[in-house]
Design a protein around this motif. Structure first.
Motif, short mmCIF file in Angstrom:
data_model
loop_
_atom_site.label_atom_id
_atom_site.label_comp_id
_atom_site.label_asym_id
_atom_site.label_seq_id
_atom_site.Cartn_x
_atom_site.Cartn_y
_atom_site.Cartn_z
N CYS A 171 0.75 -1.31 0.04
CA CYS A 171 0.18 0.05 -0.04
C CYS A 171 0.89 1.23 0.05
CB CYS A 171 -0.99 0.19 1.19
SG CYS A 171 -1.83 -1.62 1.07
N CYS A 190 -0.44 2.75 4.39
CA CYS A 190 -0.81 1.42 5.07
C CYS A 190 -2.07 1.74 5.79
CB CYS A 190 0.24 0.92 6.14
SG CYS A 190 -0.49 -0.44 7.21
N CYS A 208 -4.33 -3.17 8.06
CA CYS A 208 -4.83 -4.38 7.83
C CYS A 208 -4.64 -5.48 8.54
CB CYS A 208 -5.25 -4.52 6.37
SG CYS A 208 -4.08 -5.49 5.68
S1 SF4 Z 1 -0.69 -3.88 6.74
FE1 SF4 Z 1 -2.24 -4.07 5.02
S2 SF4 Z 1 -2.87 -1.95 4.91
FE2 SF4 Z 1 -0.62 -2.02 5.67
S3 SF4 Z 1 0.81 -1.98 3.85
FE3 SF4 Z 1 0.33 -4.34 4.71
S4 SF4 Z 1 -1.58 -4.77 3.13
FE4 SF4 Z 1 -1.37 -2.62 3.03
#
Ligand code: SF4
Ligand code: SF4
Lengths: 252, 425
Positions: free
Chosen positions: A200, A207, A210
């Motif tokens: 992301c 980010c 998620c």
């Molecule tokens: S944790 Fe989720 S929202 Fe964050 S960069 Fe990784 S995939 Fe994307």
């Protein structure tokens, strides 16, 4: 498939979907380089999205989605009784995911708005662990197939399985992505658990957390940086709440 | 004739989401013939309320794990139409390229992983890995190509990360695009092998006069935006989607139903083909002709073939798009976005058919009202009507058994490639 000359025992795996977009399940038939090996290493006895064969004899249940209707509670309890190991796949299953955004609204008026005078049964969204004990959680929206594979290797060959404890920032730097804070944009990378390879921030949306909190996330200093950079409090809260993964964290 | 048949499929397999088929014939009389969607409703239209425009696409993509790129692009288009934003040309091309990746990935998934096992009498693609290793290798190779195209251009296949209101926030590297171009070229041989294989399958001979709804292509086979058309001659502008879709609630279904000139209509690859066949790439038209697909085709089982034909089309068009992008260089990729009060509609051809998002905004750029009309929502009533007609046509013979009818009706539902969790967004 033999490993060091020994035929490993194939675990019987069943895949179940609850309230979700089924994107996590779909990852299971991705990653084509290893797909045939993956399907060889396990015996998939139930995978409604991809197969018509069907059995109630399984060792491992992979659960996608959250619970949002009473019949799902019963179904889940039955699965727990059969499965030796229950794994939640994805943010919906682990934390409620985007589904839990529904809980901010009144169920009755929501129903009227969408279905008029024919309301459909629905309850507040809950993650799987609120209903039955969960053995292993793999977060992500969607999950990373590599992590699912590593879990399977762990269950078949007892190789170590560990979701990274460090934050998304580490993987973001490994990709040489320019930090979004440098560009004046918000990103939850510093407090979110890595393992996704930071798509992301690289894609320019930052980010959204998620995968949930990284171990020992330093909220205090992160919140003060967010404040110092002048990000709007509402926007920040919305981002933290988006996947329901930072539920217990209070913004001070 | 004393014909008694009973089919009770709860949660049909090899489709996305939960739906049931129920058929009951007693003493030669059809007592029941139904297709019902029982998926848990998710209330995305409510969840979208009060969201900032910058989040809408992110949330909307989670409606569907297979066609998240379509939902994201459709959502963003609705917002851009509300704010009167014009997307720079490079960004529009990159979006279309990602869209082609999704169409390809989704069609291959359906044609080879979900529908093909029926023609080999197998419960899934898994036994085919051993029994038909060459075909399985092709399926896996093609799926991989679709995914890589999405990953490269949209940042991720499931739930894209590179699309923002105003344009795109990531530009793929030239060498990656050129690598994909080579792969796309090579994939045409694999696709031809698949087409040759499908020409040997017996597609059930079932015709039911149907109205088909899709975008109307002007100069090109349509995927993103434009006016709406039905094969019964109804035409509307993109923003006037409501008189086209006429959604209503059925008491047995968590998915809504739709109708236009008849009691139901169909969307999807077959509808797009029926309404726009003349705009296909010439190579894709050749394949259509060789597989006996001619507009207007009223056999829903031919949707599998239409999907295969579209695979050829998107590969050829993706190659052209890459050539254009490489030649013109990156250029401008983001337009300036100023939120304003108002409303906008986006229409996009998702792999399973036309998709609409409609948002009303306040002046700060937050959503006041959201409405999404999803392909399978529009197809559900039509599948239901098809099942009824299928039973009338095929069930009233002595040779028919419960098992055969179960397979035939399941194949019918599968041929629509329904995306049920989408349909109860
Ligand atoms: S944790 Fe989720 S929202 Fe964050 S960069 Fe990784 S995939 Fe994307
Ligand atoms: S976690 Fe994300 S990808 Fe997985 S089912 Fe939920 S919404 Fe879909």
């Amino acid at each position: 498939m033999k490993y060091l000359g020994i035929e490993p025992q194939k675990p019987k795996i069943a895949i179940f979907d609850f309230t979700s977009c089924e994107g996590c399940e779909l990852q299971l038939i991705n990653k084509e380089e290893t797909l045939a090996d993956f399907l060889n290493a396990v015996e998939i006895v139930r995978f409604r999205e991809a197969s018509s064969s069907y059995s109630d004899d399984y060792d491992i249940a992979l659960i996608e989605g959250s619970v949002s209707r009473n019949d799902e509670v019963k179904r889940l309890e039955n699965i727990r009784k059969t499965a030796k190991i229950l794994v939640t796949l994805g943010s919906c299953a682990c934390f409620g995911g985007v589904n839990q955004l529904k809980n901010e609204f009144d169920l009755k008026s929501m129903n009227r708005e969408v279905y008029g005078n024919d309301p459909k049964e629905t309850i507040n969204v809950r993650p799987i662990k609120d209903i039955v004990p969960v053995d292993i959680e793999i977060p992500g929206c969607p999950v990373s197939k590599a992590e699912v594979e590593s879990l399977i290797c762990h269950l078949v060959w007892d190789s170590p399985f560990q979701i990274p404890v460090y934050s998304v920032c580490v993987e973001c730097k490994q990709r040489f992505t320019t930090c979004l804070f440098e560009k004046g944009q918000l990103c939850l990378g510093p407090i979110t658990r890595a393992g996704c390879n930071a798509p992301c921030p690289a894609g320019g949306s930052g980010c959204w957390g998620c995968r949930g909190p990284s171990v020992e996330a330093n909220y205090k200093s992160f919140f003060s940086i967010v404040k110092e950079k002048g990000f709007n409090d509402i926007e920040f809260r919305e981002r933290l709440n988006f996947f329901g993964a930072f539920g217990e964290v209070k913004i001070s | 004739m004393k014909i008694n048949l009973n089919v009770d499929v709860r949660h049909i397999t090899r489709v996305e989401g939960h739906g049931n088929i129920k058929i009951k014939v007693e003493n030669g009389e059809i007592k029941e013939a139904r297709w019902d969607v029982v998926e848990t409703p998710r209330f995305f239209e409510v969840m979208l309320k009060n969201k900032h425009y910058s989040t809408a696409g992110l949330l909307a993509s989670r409606i569907c794990g297979i066609c998240s790129i379509s939902h994201c692009l459709c959502s963003i288009r609705a917002t851009e139409n509300a704010f009167k934003v014009v997307v720079p040309e490079t960004a529009a091309k990159l979006r279309l390229l990602a869209k082609h990746g999704e169409t390809f990935q989704s069609h291959i998934l359906h044609v080879l992983f979900l529908a093909a096992p029926d023609f080999f009498n197998e419960p899934s693609v898994i036994p085919l890995i051993e029994k038909k290793p060459d075909l399985a290798a092709i399926a896996i190779r093609l799926k991989g190509l679709g995914n890589r195209l999405c990953d490269t251009v949209a940042g991720r296949t499931t739930h894209p990360v590179a699309f923002q209101v105003g344009g795109v926030s990531m530009v793929p590297q030239k060498r990656h695009l050129l690598g994909l171009r080579d792969e796309l070229k090579r994939s045409l041989d694999d696709l031809q092998t698949v087409a040759d294989l499908f020409s040997t399958f017996t597609i059930p001979d079932f015709i039911r006069e149907t109205e088909f709804v899709s975008l109307k292509g002007e100069k090109k086979y349509p995927f993103i935006g434009g006016s709406l058309i039905s094969s019964d001659g109804v035409e509307h502008k993109e923003q006037d989607y409501q008189p086209m879709t006429n959604e209503y609630v059925d008491k047995n279904n968590t998915s809504k139903w739709s109708k236009l000139s008849r009691e139901s209509y169909a969307v999807g690859a077959l509808a797009r083909f029926n309404n726009n066949a003349q705009l296909l790439h010439p190579k894709a038209s050749e394949v259509a002709a060789s597989l006996g697909l001619k507009p207007v085709c009223h056999n829903p089982f031919m949707n599998n073939i239409a999907q295969l034909v579209e695979c050829f089309h998107v590969v050829h068009e993706a190659i052209c798009l890459i050539d254009e992008l490489v030649e013109s260089g990156p250029g401008e990729t983001m337009a300036k976005v100023t939120p304003k009060a108002g409303e906008g509609v986006g229409a996009v051809e998702a792999p399973r058919g036309i998709l609409f998002h409609h948002y009303k905004y306040d002046k700060t750029g937050r959503i006041l009202m959201a409405n999404c009309v999803v392909p399978t929502t529009q197809n559900n009533a039509n599948i239901h009507q098809d099942i009824k007609s299928l039973v009338k046509k095929f069930a009233m013979t002595k040779e028919m058994t419960d098992e055969k009818l179960e397979l035939l009706s399941s194949m019918l539902v599968r041929s629509y490639d329904p995306c049920i969790s989408c349909s109860v967004h």
